[in-house]
Design a protein around this motif. Structure first.
Motif, short mmCIF file in Angstrom:
data_model
loop_
_atom_site.label_atom_id
_atom_site.label_comp_id
_atom_site.label_asym_id
_atom_site.label_seq_id
_atom_site.Cartn_x
_atom_site.Cartn_y
_atom_site.Cartn_z
N ASP A 8 2.38 -1.81 4.71
CA ASP A 8 2.01 -2.96 5.93
C ASP A 8 0.29 -3.82 5.07
O ASP A 8 -0.38 -4.01 4.82
CB ASP A 8 1.35 -2.00 6.66
N THR A 9 1.59 -4.71 4.22
CA THR A 9 0.94 -5.90 3.71
C THR A 9 0.61 -6.57 4.55
O THR A 9 -0.03 -6.95 4.02
CB THR A 9 2.07 -6.34 2.53
N ASP A 10 1.10 -7.02 4.86
CA ASP A 10 0.09 -7.66 6.75
C ASP A 10 -0.92 -7.44 7.21
O ASP A 10 -1.71 -8.14 7.42
CB ASP A 10 1.22 -8.19 7.63
N ASP A 11 -0.80 -5.68 7.09
CA ASP A 11 -3.03 -4.96 7.17
C ASP A 11 -3.42 -5.62 6.30
O ASP A 11 -4.98 -6.05 6.46
CB ASP A 11 -2.46 -4.10 7.60
N LEU A 12 -2.64 -5.49 5.13
CA LEU A 12 -3.48 -5.82 3.26
C LEU A 12 -4.77 -7.08 3.74
O LEU A 12 -5.23 -7.56 3.17
CB LEU A 12 -3.34 -5.32 2.31
N LYS A 13 -2.94 -7.94 4.14
CA LYS A 13 -3.80 -9.59 3.53
C LYS A 13 -5.22 -10.30 4.94
O LYS A 13 -5.54 -10.71 4.53
CB LYS A 13 -2.78 -10.01 3.87
N ARG A 14 -4.77 -9.15 6.05
CA ARG A 14 -5.67 -9.53 7.29
C ARG A 14 -6.91 -9.11 6.92
O ARG A 14 -7.76 -10.13 7.37
CB ARG A 14 -5.04 -8.93 8.57
N ARG A 15 -6.93 -7.77 6.41
CA ARG A 15 -7.87 -7.30 5.79
C ARG A 15 -9.18 -8.91 4.79
O ARG A 15 -9.54 -8.64 4.51
CB ARG A 15 -8.44 -6.24 5.36
N MET A 16 -7.63 -8.57 3.79
CA MET A 16 -8.06 -10.02 2.83
C MET A 16 -8.54 -10.76 3.58
O MET A 16 -9.50 -11.99 2.93
CB MET A 16 -7.03 -9.73 1.85
N ASP A 17 -8.06 -11.21 4.45
CA ASP A 17 -8.64 -12.86 5.04
C ASP A 17 -9.74 -12.89 5.81
O ASP A 17 -10.63 -13.92 5.73
CB ASP A 17 -7.31 -13.31 5.84
N GLY A 18 -10.05 -11.70 6.17
CA GLY A 18 -11.23 -10.80 6.87
C GLY A 18 -12.50 -11.45 5.94
O GLY A 18 -13.30 -12.00 6.16
N ALA A 19 -12.43 -11.04 4.47
CA ALA A 19 -13.02 -11.09 3.39
C ALA A 19 -13.50 -12.52 3.25
O ALA A 19 -14.27 -13.20 2.63
CB ALA A 19 -12.70 -10.30 2.47
N MET A 20 -12.25 -13.59 3.04
CA MET A 20 -12.56 -14.76 2.61
C MET A 20 -12.67 -15.71 4.13
O MET A 20 -13.93 -16.32 3.70
CB MET A 20 -11.10 -15.74 2.91
#
Length: 187
Positions: A8-20
């Motif tokens: 689920d790369t969308d979940d990984l992106k969402r979590r990394m966007d949260g860090a940003m």
């Protein structure tokens, strides 16, 4: 299971966007010699027994580049808001004018600019750590799928996807840090 695995790369992106997003919020709270309403966002006021963000007890305005004002709605809260600003560590000395608290933004000296640059670096490092934690979670998912029968080629593919995503976000953190440090050091 090996054919059905899809990370689920969308979940990984969402979590990394949260860090940003968190990094941008922390950067906004760093004072750079110019006033900004967001610099007061982290300050909490003890309002009626509850810790409340400053923008929920008054209107925050930036009437000029080197001045921030807080128009406190409840006259009885003015002292508490002033105390919260004074104790916030922003290095700003509030001035009262009725229910309006004026915050003149002083010029930053060279030493304070360097300090703020280091603080920005710490914020960026926290963001990098958060992104690496998300990367580790993604890699763990791939390893678990490998033990459940994922082929080695698929494992390599998904690991490279996770690593590429991580590299992209780490680069974004570094670019944001460079921009913030340039802004801080600008006289």
């Amino acid at each position: 299971m090996s054919e059905d695995f899809e990370l689920d790369t969308d979940d990984l992106k969402r979590r990394m966007d949260g860090a940003m997003a968190n990094l941008r919020t922390e950067f906004a709270s760093l004072r750079t010699g110019r006033g900004s309403a967001s610099m007061l966002d982290p300050i909490m006021v003890d309002a009626y027994g509850t810790m409340t963000p400053i923008n929920q007890v008054g209107t925050v305005n930036v009437p000029e580049p080197r001045m921030v004002t807080v128009n406190v709605w409840d006259k009885s809260m003015v002292g508490k808001v002033e105390k919260a600003i004074r104790e916030s560590g922003l290095g700003i000395n509030p001035q009262l004018n009725g229910t309006i608290i004026m915050l003149p933004i002083p010029e930053l000296n060279e030493e304070r600019r360097r300090e703020l640059g280091k603080v920005a670096g710490q914020y960026a490092e926290h963001a990098r750590v958060s992104i690496r934690n998300v990367r580790r979670d993604g890699m763990d998912q791939v390893k678990k799928a490998k033990s459940d029968g994922l082929s080695e080629d698929d494992q390599k593919f998904w690991e490279s996807e996770v690593q590429d995503l991580t590299d992209t976000y780490i680069k974004k953190v570094d670019e944001a840090l460079d921009a913030k440090q340039t802004e801080i050091m600008q006289v």
